[in-house]
Design a protein around this motif. Structure first.
Motif, PDB file in Angstrom:
ATOM      1  N   SER A   1      13.788  58.512  15.317  1.00  0.00           N
ATOM      2  CA  SER A   1      13.883  59.878  15.865  1.00  0.00           C
ATOM      3  C   SER A   1      14.500  60.820  14.840  1.00  0.00           C
TER       4      SER A   1
ATOM      5  N   GLU B   1      23.849  58.309   8.215  1.00  0.00           N
ATOM      6  CA  GLU B   1      23.534  57.040   8.889  1.00  0.00           C
ATOM      7  C   GLU B   1      24.650  56.040   8.612  1.00  0.00           C
ATOM      8  N   GLN B   2      25.162  55.434   9.685  1.00  0.00           N
ATOM      9  CA  GLN B   2      26.289  54.504   9.523  1.00  0.00           C
ATOM     10  C   GLN B   2      25.895  53.208   8.798  1.00  0.00           C
TER      11      GLN B   2
ATOM     12  N   LEU C   1      16.701  50.749  15.045  1.00  0.00           N
ATOM     13  CA  LEU C   1      16.046  49.621  15.716  1.00  0.00           C
ATOM     14  C   LEU C   1      14.685  49.291  15.105  1.00  0.00           C
TER      15      LEU C   1
ATOM     16  N   VAL D   1      11.465  42.443  18.956  1.00  0.00           N
ATOM     17  CA  VAL D   1      10.014  42.499  18.748  1.00  0.00           C
ATOM     18  C   VAL D   1       9.535  43.950  18.695  1.00  0.00           C
ATOM     19  N   HIS D   2       8.752  44.264  17.687  1.00  0.00           N
ATOM     20  CA  HIS D   2       8.217  45.621  17.547  1.00  0.00           C
ATOM     21  C   HIS D   2       6.749  45.585  17.131  1.00  0.00           C
ATOM     22  N   PHE D   3       5.926  46.171  17.975  1.00  0.00           N
ATOM     23  CA  PHE D   3       4.533  46.469  17.645  1.00  0.00           C
ATOM     24  C   PHE D   3       4.340  47.955  17.878  1.00  0.00           C
TER      25      PHE D   3
ATOM     26  N   VAL E   1      29.664  58.612  11.552  1.00  0.00           N
ATOM     27  CA  VAL E   1      30.270  59.808  12.139  1.00  0.00           C
ATOM     28  C   VAL E   1      31.533  59.383  12.880  1.00  0.00           C
TER      29      VAL E   1
ATOM     30  N   TYR F   1      20.209  39.046  25.641  1.00  0.00           N
ATOM     31  CA  TYR F   1      20.797  40.343  26.002  1.00  0.00           C
ATOM     32  C   TYR F   1      22.144  40.212  26.692  1.00  0.00           C
TER      33      TYR F   1
ATOM     34  N   ARG G   1      15.934  57.535  21.700  1.00  0.00           N
ATOM     35  CA  ARG G   1      16.150  56.641  22.837  1.00  0.00           C
ATOM     36  C   ARG G   1      17.562  56.749  23.388  1.00  0.00           C
TER      37      ARG G   1
ATOM     38  N   TYR H   1      12.430  55.042  25.707  1.00  0.00           N
ATOM     39  CA  TYR H   1      11.421  55.459  24.743  1.00  0.00           C
ATOM     40  C   TYR H   1      10.948  54.302  23.872  1.00  0.00           C
TER      41      TYR H   1
ATOM     42  N   SER I   1       8.866  53.431  20.234  1.00  0.00           N
ATOM     43  CA  SER I   1       9.093  54.057  18.925  1.00  0.00           C
ATOM     44  C   SER I   1       8.319  55.375  18.791  1.00  0.00           C
TER      45      SER I   1
ATOM     46  N   SER J   1      10.185  58.043  20.639  1.00  0.00           N
ATOM     47  CA  SER J   1      11.391  58.431  19.897  1.00  0.00           C
ATOM     48  C   SER J   1      11.005  59.328  18.720  1.00  0.00           C
TER      49      SER J   1
HETATM   50  C1  LIG Z   1      14.117  44.894  22.414  1.00  0.00           C
HETATM   51  C2  LIG Z   1      13.359  46.101  22.001  1.00  0.00           C
HETATM   52  C3  LIG Z   1      12.000  46.008  21.774  1.00  0.00           C
HETATM   53  C4  LIG Z   1      11.272  47.141  21.423  1.00  0.00           C
HETATM   54  N1  LIG Z   1       9.944  47.012  21.186  1.00  0.00           N
HETATM   55  C5  LIG Z   1       9.226  48.084  20.835  1.00  0.00           C
HETATM   56  C6  LIG Z   1       7.844  47.956  20.542  1.00  0.00           C
HETATM   57  O1  LIG Z   1       7.272  46.860  20.576  1.00  0.00           O
HETATM   58  N2  LIG Z   1       7.153  49.068  20.216  1.00  0.00           N
HETATM   59  C7  LIG Z   1       7.743  50.288  20.163  1.00  0.00           C
HETATM   60  O2  LIG Z   1       7.049  51.259  19.853  1.00  0.00           O
HETATM   61  N3  LIG Z   1       9.057  50.445  20.440  1.00  0.00           N
HETATM   62  C8  LIG Z   1       9.812  49.374  20.765  1.00  0.00           C
HETATM   63  N4  LIG Z   1      11.143  49.516  21.030  1.00  0.00           N
HETATM   64  C9  LIG Z   1      11.735  50.880  21.070  1.00  0.00           C
HETATM   65  C10 LIG Z   1      12.145  51.406  19.701  1.00  0.00           C
HETATM   66  O3  LIG Z   1      12.938  50.465  19.032  1.00  0.00           O
HETATM   67  C11 LIG Z   1      12.957  52.690  19.902  1.00  0.00           C
HETATM   68  O4  LIG Z   1      12.249  53.624  20.668  1.00  0.00           O
HETATM   69  C12 LIG Z   1      13.315  53.377  18.595  1.00  0.00           C
HETATM   70  O5  LIG Z   1      13.582  52.488  17.561  1.00  0.00           O
HETATM   71  C13 LIG Z   1      14.541  54.254  18.836  1.00  0.00           C
HETATM   72  O6  LIG Z   1      14.755  55.058  17.705  1.00  0.00           O
HETATM   73  P1  LIG Z   1      15.963  56.078  17.701  1.00  0.00           P
HETATM   74  O7  LIG Z   1      15.941  56.773  16.409  1.00  0.00           O
HETATM   75  O8  LIG Z   1      15.932  56.887  18.919  1.00  0.00           O
HETATM   76  O9  LIG Z   1      17.286  55.159  17.834  1.00  0.00           O
HETATM   77  P2  LIG Z   1      17.887  54.123  16.779  1.00  0.00           P
HETATM   78  O10 LIG Z   1      16.826  53.349  16.126  1.00  0.00           O
HETATM   79  O11 LIG Z   1      18.954  53.378  17.501  1.00  0.00           O
HETATM   80  O12 LIG Z   1      18.545  55.060  15.678  1.00  0.00           O
HETATM   81  C14 LIG Z   1      19.803  55.656  15.859  1.00  0.00           C
HETATM   82  C15 LIG Z   1      20.525  55.584  14.531  1.00  0.00           C
HETATM   83  O13 LIG Z   1      21.793  56.236  14.669  1.00  0.00           O
HETATM   84  C16 LIG Z   1      22.734  55.495  13.918  1.00  0.00           C
HETATM   85  N5  LIG Z   1      24.086  55.780  14.414  1.00  0.00           N
HETATM   86  C17 LIG Z   1      24.614  55.460  15.618  1.00  0.00           C
HETATM   87  N6  LIG Z   1      25.900  55.841  15.684  1.00  0.00           N
HETATM   88  C18 LIG Z   1      26.187  56.431  14.498  1.00  0.00           C
HETATM   89  C19 LIG Z   1      27.360  57.032  13.956  1.00  0.00           C
HETATM   90  N7  LIG Z   1      28.511  57.104  14.641  1.00  0.00           N
HETATM   91  N8  LIG Z   1      27.301  57.536  12.700  1.00  0.00           N
HETATM   92  C20 LIG Z   1      26.146  57.482  11.974  1.00  0.00           C
HETATM   93  N9  LIG Z   1      25.016  56.912  12.435  1.00  0.00           N
HETATM   94  C21 LIG Z   1      25.038  56.400  13.688  1.00  0.00           C
HETATM   95  C22 LIG Z   1      22.325  54.054  14.167  1.00  0.00           C
HETATM   96  O14 LIG Z   1      22.863  53.191  13.176  1.00  0.00           O
HETATM   97  C23 LIG Z   1      20.809  54.143  14.112  1.00  0.00           C
HETATM   98  O15 LIG Z   1      20.312  53.912  12.822  1.00  0.00           O
HETATM   99  C24 LIG Z   1      11.915  48.396  21.330  1.00  0.00           C
HETATM  100  C25 LIG Z   1      13.291  48.480  21.529  1.00  0.00           C
HETATM  101  C26 LIG Z   1      14.014  47.339  21.855  1.00  0.00           C
HETATM  102  C27 LIG Z   1      15.498  47.428  22.053  1.00  0.00           C
END
Ligand SMILES: Cc1cc2nc3c(=O)[nH]c(=O)nc-3n(C[C@H](O)[C@H](O)[C@H](O)COP(=O)(O)OP(=O)(O)OC[C@H]3O[C@@H](n4cnc5c(N)ncnc54)[C@H](O)[C@@H]3O)c2cc1C
Length: 430
Positions: free
Chosen positions: A14, A33-34, A41, A56-58, A222, A331, A403, A410, A412, A415
């Motif tokens: 995102s 990014e931390q 994810l 798992v991610h597709f 942060v 989990y 997410r 959400y 990927s 997001s």
């Molecule tokens: C088990 C599982 C399976 C999934 N399978 C699929 C799939 O098959 N297909 C699909 O399309 N989607 C899948 N998803 C969903 C997908 O992973 C998410 O929608 C997406 O990765 C979320 O992205 P994001 O950027 O919103 O959050 P994140 O990926 O969590 O990114 C947030 C970022 O913020 C950073 N952050 C947090 N706190 C701080 C701080 N204090 N300071 C600095 N940085 C910080 C974190 O380190 C992270 O890098 C799955 C998710 C899970 C949990």
């Protein structure tokens, strides 16, 4: 203190997508990014030539905007073929319309439950447990769905509401259920028909087209957000911003945002949010994969794993020659990391070996890591709590994305869209 026009918290998909939109409009931005890696994810990691993902991610997105970026990366296309492990049986997914392997007694119990399910007709929408009992009858709900809910959501189904379900759970007709009890040649009814995965580099490779490394500050956590004065403090730097995009999980605001803590109702709303954390066990083997499914679900409650998947089945380039790999998901409630990692790792290896999905004697790589935020849990108060928090952020010019920033179920692509559109709306351009 550094002055930045657009500050983005988090380099998950995102945050990267918000940055991509700003980049396309020639706007300056900085991402903090931390982690010491990009992708959140959607990141991947390499251990001795084995490439693993965080769960798992597709990609199965139909969204043209997202596909425009993802499809630049060469990918394998798979038809979903998951199975459910249930007391030693392998039942095609979804179990409810593929019950052929069960014995006659269990089939009869399930049909009896379905026959009596109308007793839930007035209460099915009250909670997820009643929804399941109404959809599938008591026997199936108790032996399959409710048991799996405790493993996957780390929560009792009665504590969850139902509007998140959408098309995620297949709701077959009685004819389909009967057909699936008598026949093994059932059609694919999984909610996605094509699952895409990069040929090389793991799922993270799909993100390559939107990574602008020069503007990403890794290893910067942060520590504090001063919303009133528009200042972000990290372990390394102080930023004064005009616009702030945040993908940081909402519960973390309690630790980093003083103004949130001084508002009692806001504080309570954040404390009442629920989610799952997860352990990801990653295993590499030298030999031939005994079971080449892309992924499978495990219903038995005496087995830790909820779901496992095989990166080597998703792409043969994810492992060295002559090897295969498997990752397993476990989990926990509200991101608690209460297991001893070595004990859990060894138990999972032994359980997977007993199930026949790996051969312990062929193990060459093992790894376990914990991720604090996996899935948000749809408890009964999620919407009122979330609205309160998001409204507070929005009224203070913080733009929640992703997410955990939006606290939404959400995928990927969603997001990605969340971040991209947030930036686009800010710039007010089309
Ligand atoms: C088990 C599982 C399976 C999934 N399978 C699929 C799939 O098959 N297909 C699909 O399309 N989607 C899948 N998803 C969903 C997908 O992973 C998410 O929608 C997406 O990765 C979320 O992205 P994001 O950027 O919103 O959050 P994140 O990926 O969590 O990114 C947030 C970022 O913020 C950073 N952050 C947090 N706190 C701080 C701080 N204090 N300071 C600095 N940085 C910080 C974190 O380190 C992270 O890098 C799955 C998710 C899970 C949990």
């Amino acid at each position: 203190m550094k002055k930045v026009n657009n500050l983005i918290l988090g380099a998950g998909i995102s945050g990267l997508a918000a940055a991509q939109c700003l980049y396309e409009k020639n706007q300056e931005f900085v991402i903090v990014e931390q982690n010491d890696y990009i992708g959140g994810l959607c990141a991947s990691y390499n251990i001795d030539g084995f490439i693993f993902d965080y769960f798992v991610h597709f990609s199965f997105t139909a969204n043209e905007l997202v596909r425009g970026y993802f499809d630049v990366v060469p990918y394998n296309s798979h038809v979903p073929n998951p199975y459910n492990y249930y007391h030693g049986l392998w039942i095609k997914h979804p179990a409810q319309n593929n019950l052929f392997p069960l014995d006659e007694r269990e089939k009869a119990e399930i049909l009896k439950g379905i026959k009596n399910r109308n007793k839930y007709s007035d209460v099915w929408s009250d909670n997820y447990e009643n929804w399941l009992r109404y959809q599938f009858g008591d026997y199936f709900a108790e032996h399959f769905s409710l048991a799996y809910t405790r493993k996957y959501w780390a929560e009792d189904a009665k504590n969850m509401e139902t509007s998140w379900i959408g098309n995620r759970i297949y709701q077959p007709s009685l004819d389909e259920i009967r057909y699936g009890m008598e026949n093994s040649d059932t059609p694919v009814t999984f909610y996605a028909k094509e699952m895409r995965y990069p040929i090389s580099g793991g799922f993270n490779n799909f993100l390559k087209p939107i990574i602008h490394s020069e503007s990403i500050c890794l290893g910067e956590k942060v520590a504090k957000i001063d919303i009133i004065n528009k200042i972000v403090y990290t372990n390394n730097e102080v930023y004064e911003y005009n616009n702030l995009f945040s993908s940081i999980p909402l519960p973390e605001l309690l630790n980093i945002c003083d103004s949130v803590n001084s508002d009692e109702s806001l504080r309570q709303a954040i404390m009442d949010l629920h989610w799952t954390g997860g352990y990801i066990v990653s295993l590499g083997f030298k030999g031939i994969n005994p079971r080449e499914d892309l992924w499978d679900y495990v219903y038995d409650d005496d087995i830790f794993v909820s779901r496992y998947y095989s990166p080597s089945s998703m792409s043969c380039q994810s492992v060295p020659d002559g090897c295969y790999s498997l990752q397993a998901e476990i989990y926990t409630k509200d991101g608690t990391d209460s297991y001893d990692e070595d004990d859990l790792l060894n138990s999972v290896i032994n359980q997977l070996d007993r199930m026949g999905v790996v051969r312990k004697s062929e193990l060459v790589v093992k790894d376990i890591r914990f991720v604090k935020y996996c899935n948000i849990v749809f408890d009964h108060k999620i919407y009122q709590n979330r609205n309160l928090i998001i409204n507070y952020l929005s009224s203070n010019s913080v733009i929640p994305i992703g997410r955990f920033g939006e606290w939404e179920y959400y995928w990927s692509d969603q997001s990605f869209i969340s971040g991209y559109l947030a930036a686009k709306n800010l710039l007010n351009c089309d």
